[in-house]
Scaffold this active site. Structure first.
Site, mmCIF file in Angstrom:
data_model
loop_
_atom_site.group_PDB
_atom_site.id
_atom_site.type_symbol
_atom_site.label_atom_id
_atom_site.label_comp_id
_atom_site.label_asym_id
_atom_site.label_seq_id
_atom_site.Cartn_x
_atom_site.Cartn_y
_atom_site.Cartn_z
ATOM 1 N N ASP A 178 0.872 -1.167 0.000
ATOM 2 C CA ASP A 178 0.000 0.000 0.000
ATOM 3 C C ASP A 178 0.912 1.221 0.000
ATOM 4 O OD1 ASP A 178 -2.356 1.583 0.449
ATOM 5 O OD2 ASP A 178 -3.211 -0.151 1.476
ATOM 6 N N ASP A 233 -3.050 4.863 -2.463
ATOM 7 C CA ASP A 233 -4.161 5.363 -1.671
ATOM 8 C C ASP A 233 -4.667 6.696 -2.249
ATOM 9 O OD1 ASP A 233 -5.435 4.876 1.076
ATOM 10 O OD2 ASP A 233 -4.748 6.942 1.327
ATOM 11 N N GLU A 278 -6.381 3.684 -5.872
ATOM 12 C CA GLU A 278 -7.695 3.809 -5.244
ATOM 13 C C GLU A 278 -8.245 5.187 -5.586
ATOM 14 O OE1 GLU A 278 -9.907 4.234 -0.944
ATOM 15 O OE2 GLU A 278 -7.989 5.150 -1.363
ATOM 16 N N HIS A 322 -11.024 -2.874 3.347
ATOM 17 C CA HIS A 322 -11.005 -2.470 4.759
ATOM 18 C C HIS A 322 -11.838 -1.212 5.023
ATOM 19 C CE1 HIS A 322 -8.173 -0.019 2.661
ATOM 20 N NE2 HIS A 322 -8.094 0.786 3.694
ATOM 21 N N ASP A 323 -12.427 -0.643 3.984
ATOM 22 C CA ASP A 323 -13.232 0.579 4.143
ATOM 23 C C ASP A 323 -14.724 0.328 3.971
ATOM 24 O OD1 ASP A 323 -10.941 2.153 4.459
ATOM 25 O OD2 ASP A 323 -10.778 2.552 2.313
HETATM 26 C C1 GLC Z 1 -8.099 5.424 1.705
HETATM 27 C C2 GLC Z 1 -7.899 4.239 2.631
HETATM 28 C C3 GLC Z 1 -8.573 4.539 3.927
HETATM 29 C C4 GLC Z 1 -7.902 5.748 4.533
HETATM 30 C C5 GLC Z 1 -7.904 6.932 3.575
HETATM 31 C C6 GLC Z 1 -6.935 7.978 3.999
HETATM 32 O O1 GLC Z 1 -9.420 5.619 1.400
HETATM 33 O O2 GLC Z 1 -8.372 3.077 2.019
HETATM 34 O O3 GLC Z 1 -8.536 3.453 4.808
HETATM 35 O O4 GLC Z 1 -8.575 6.123 5.704
HETATM 36 O O5 GLC Z 1 -7.526 6.566 2.279
HETATM 37 O O6 GLC Z 1 -5.627 7.516 3.867
#
Ligand code: GLC
Length: 558
Positions: A98, A203, A257, A330-331
């Site tokens: 990540d 991310d 992402e 995980h979100d």
């Molecule tokens: C992304 C991650 C999340 C995190 C956010 C800020 O969305 O998947 O878990 O809180 O970024 O880094």
């Protein structure tokens, strides 16, 4: 150099906090992960994406990094990581790290130095602006909101300045306009690539470039300021630079992402000829049970939105760029407890149906830990059982607006990220075998005696066994990689169906996305004898009519 191995890959996501606690201190760790690599391999995965393992003060559980080149001690040491990399590679499992580089932790030495010394070069690594005066009071530079609630600007005490943070205030946004900062990032990527990792998950990547000059957001946007920090004007240039100077020189995979990208940008980011990212996550279908992407504000499941979100990128990107196939991470809450599904009576059926309609599509499957055994949402009893700061921020916000606590908690419990973050359920022993009994950092889901990996492995009819069969089928024919996805009966709100086609060959995936039995005509281009996958033992068919059971999913070879 690039072999595009990722097109044949199946990625398993590990959230290290909750996967397996090897030293019984309550936190998952690398020792724990090492003991479960065979389990992941047996499932049929070919790569693992590790949510952040780096040093972090954990305001956002690893997504606030204070050292990009070291492993956090709660997870182990760099030697442990090297061993993990080696053991993964021994099993032909690729390793995807990540990479959280939209922001760093405020405990990162860069940020500390930026605040300590106004003349430090690190000051320009962040986005720091003078506040404005209103009626003699100091106010943030703009009206932008953090995506985690509240102002996106945090006052730097003792000054008239603020720094930007689009997430927690402990996650300061990095200034990608600064060339030296970009060099540091490239250096970090190279550090891990040289070690032998196989790729990165970036991310919230489409926030790297901001729109200048900064102004108040006067639109009616739900997320104030988003037009200044989503898909900014230098996004494509920044990605090309990462590619040219790091990613493209290794046989690596990059997946970004995205945060609500425009349709045009979503495609541009992944077009092969553009040399930016190999794929992005597009979560539109996962917003089909909430309002405007706000997870907590649930609405009745919208099948039209689900289908458009799931199949849209498969058609848009076909022949131009790659895609990802996702149901959980995980979100997000667990998929069997969303989309108006009756998981109380049909957990196995729904979990397997969702997998079938998702993972035979065009793109790389991503499976989140526990999804392969049909883990369910946790019956949290109160807000204090939840560890995710976002659950608390939104709960407090709702209560601040006068919403009764019980109602606010109901909303939070629907969409909370905490559901995905309870420890993995390995067996029926204490703490579900996550560890040997030390209280886990996040409470267990009390259903673990019924839902756990050991139980699934012992049964022929289990979610895990179905995932194995499904992934085997996917790998058995290159058509599942390269074939075109064509939706079948797109207007149907209860049946999800599509074909994968290539050079006259085709497969049909057909599922009853409801808990009622349904009759459905068997399309004439397939025969009952061509059935290659079924999440029930039987298939009832009479004179060309299928009698579909609740959440029954079928795959036919045409
Ligand atoms: C992304 C991650 C999340 C995190 C956010 C800020 O969305 O998947 O878990 O809180 O970024 O880094």
């Amino acid at each position: 150099m690039k072999t595009q191995w990722y097109k044949n890959a199946v990625v398993y996501q590990i959230y290290p906090f909750s996967f397996k606690d090897g030293n019984d201190d309550g936190w998952g760790d690398i020792q724990g992960i090492l003991s479960k690599l065979d389990y992941i391999k047996e499932l049929g995965a070919t790569a693992i994406w590790f949510s952040p393992l780096y040093k972090s003060p954990d305001y956002d559980y690893g997504y606030d990094i204070s050292d990009y080149k070291d492993i956090d001690e709660k997870f182990g040491t760099m030697e442990d990581f090297d061993r993990l990399l080696e053991e993964c590679h021994k099993r032909d499992l690729k390793v995807i790290m990540d990479m959280v580089i939209n922001h760093s932790s405020t405990e990162h030495p860069w940020f500390k130095e930026a605040l300590r010394d106004k003349d430090s070069k690190y000051r320009d690594y962040y986005i720091i602006r003078k506040g404005r005066e209103e009626n003699g009071l100091l106010k943030p530079p703009t009206n932008w909101a953090s995506t985690f609630t509240g102002s996106a600007w945090e006052w730097i005490s003792g000054t008239d300045e603020y720094y930007l943070h689009l997430f927690c205030k402990e996650q300061a946004d990095l200034n990608w306009e600064n060339e030296e900062l970009r060099k540091e990032i490239i250096d970090i990527l190279k550090f891990w690539l040289e070690k032998g990792v196989d790729g990165f998950r970036f991310d919230v990547f489409n926030m790297f470039s901001k729109v200048y000059p900064f102004k108040d957001d006067t639109s009616k946007s739900f997320q104030k300021g988003s037009s200044f920090f989503v898909d900014g004007p230098r996004m494509h240039e920044f990605l090309k630079e990462l590619n040219e100077k790091a990613l493209g020189n290794y046989d690596s995979f990059s997946v970004g992402e995205s945060y609500h990208p425009s349709k045009e940008n979503a495609l541009e980011y992944v077009k092969e000829e553009n040399k930016e990212l190999d794929a992005i996550f597009n979560f539109a279908h996962l917003d089909s049970d909430n309002i405007g992407g706000a997870k907590f504000f649930y609405k009745p499941f919208d099948m039209k939105q689900f289908k458009e979100g799931l199949f849209g990128p498969q058609t848009d990107n076909y022949g131009k760029g790659w895609n990802t196939l996702v149901l959980e991470n995980h979100d997000n809450p667990r998929c069997v407890d969303r989309f108006s599904i009756d998981s109380k009576h049909y957990r196995y059926e729904a979990a397997t149906m969702l997998a079938a309609i998702t993972y035979l599509g065009y793109g790389t499957p991503f499976i989140y830990q526990g999804q392969e055994i049909g883990m369910t949402n946790c019956a949290f009893r109160n807000i204090d059982e939840m560890k995710d700061p976002v659950s608390h921020f939104v709960y407090d916000l709702m209560k601040g607006y006068g919403m009764p606590g019980a109602l606010a908690f109901r909303f939070i419990r629907y969409g909370a990220r905490d559901h995905a973050r309870v420890p993995m359920q390995w067996d029926a022993s204490v703490n579900a075998g996550f560890n040997k009994g030390h209280e886990p950092w996040q409470c267990m889901n009390p259903v673990y005696k019924d839902i756990n990996a050991e139980k699934d492995l012992q049964s022929e009819r289990s979610v895990y066994r179905f995932y194995q069969k499904l992934l085997k089928l996917r790998k058995s024919d290159p058509l599942f990689i390269h074939g075109q996805t064509k939706e079948y009966d797109p207007a149907n709100r209860k049946i999800v169906a599509y074909t994968r086609e290539e050079e006259g060959k085709k497969y049909l995936v057909l599922a009853n996305f409801s808990k009622r039995e349904r009759k459905y005509p068997l399309p004439d281009f397939v025969k009952k004898e061509g059935l290659v996958l079924n999440n029930y033992e039987e298939l009832k068919e009479e004179s060309g009519t299928l009698f579909l059971k609740p959440y029954q999913a079928l795959v036919f070879k045409g």
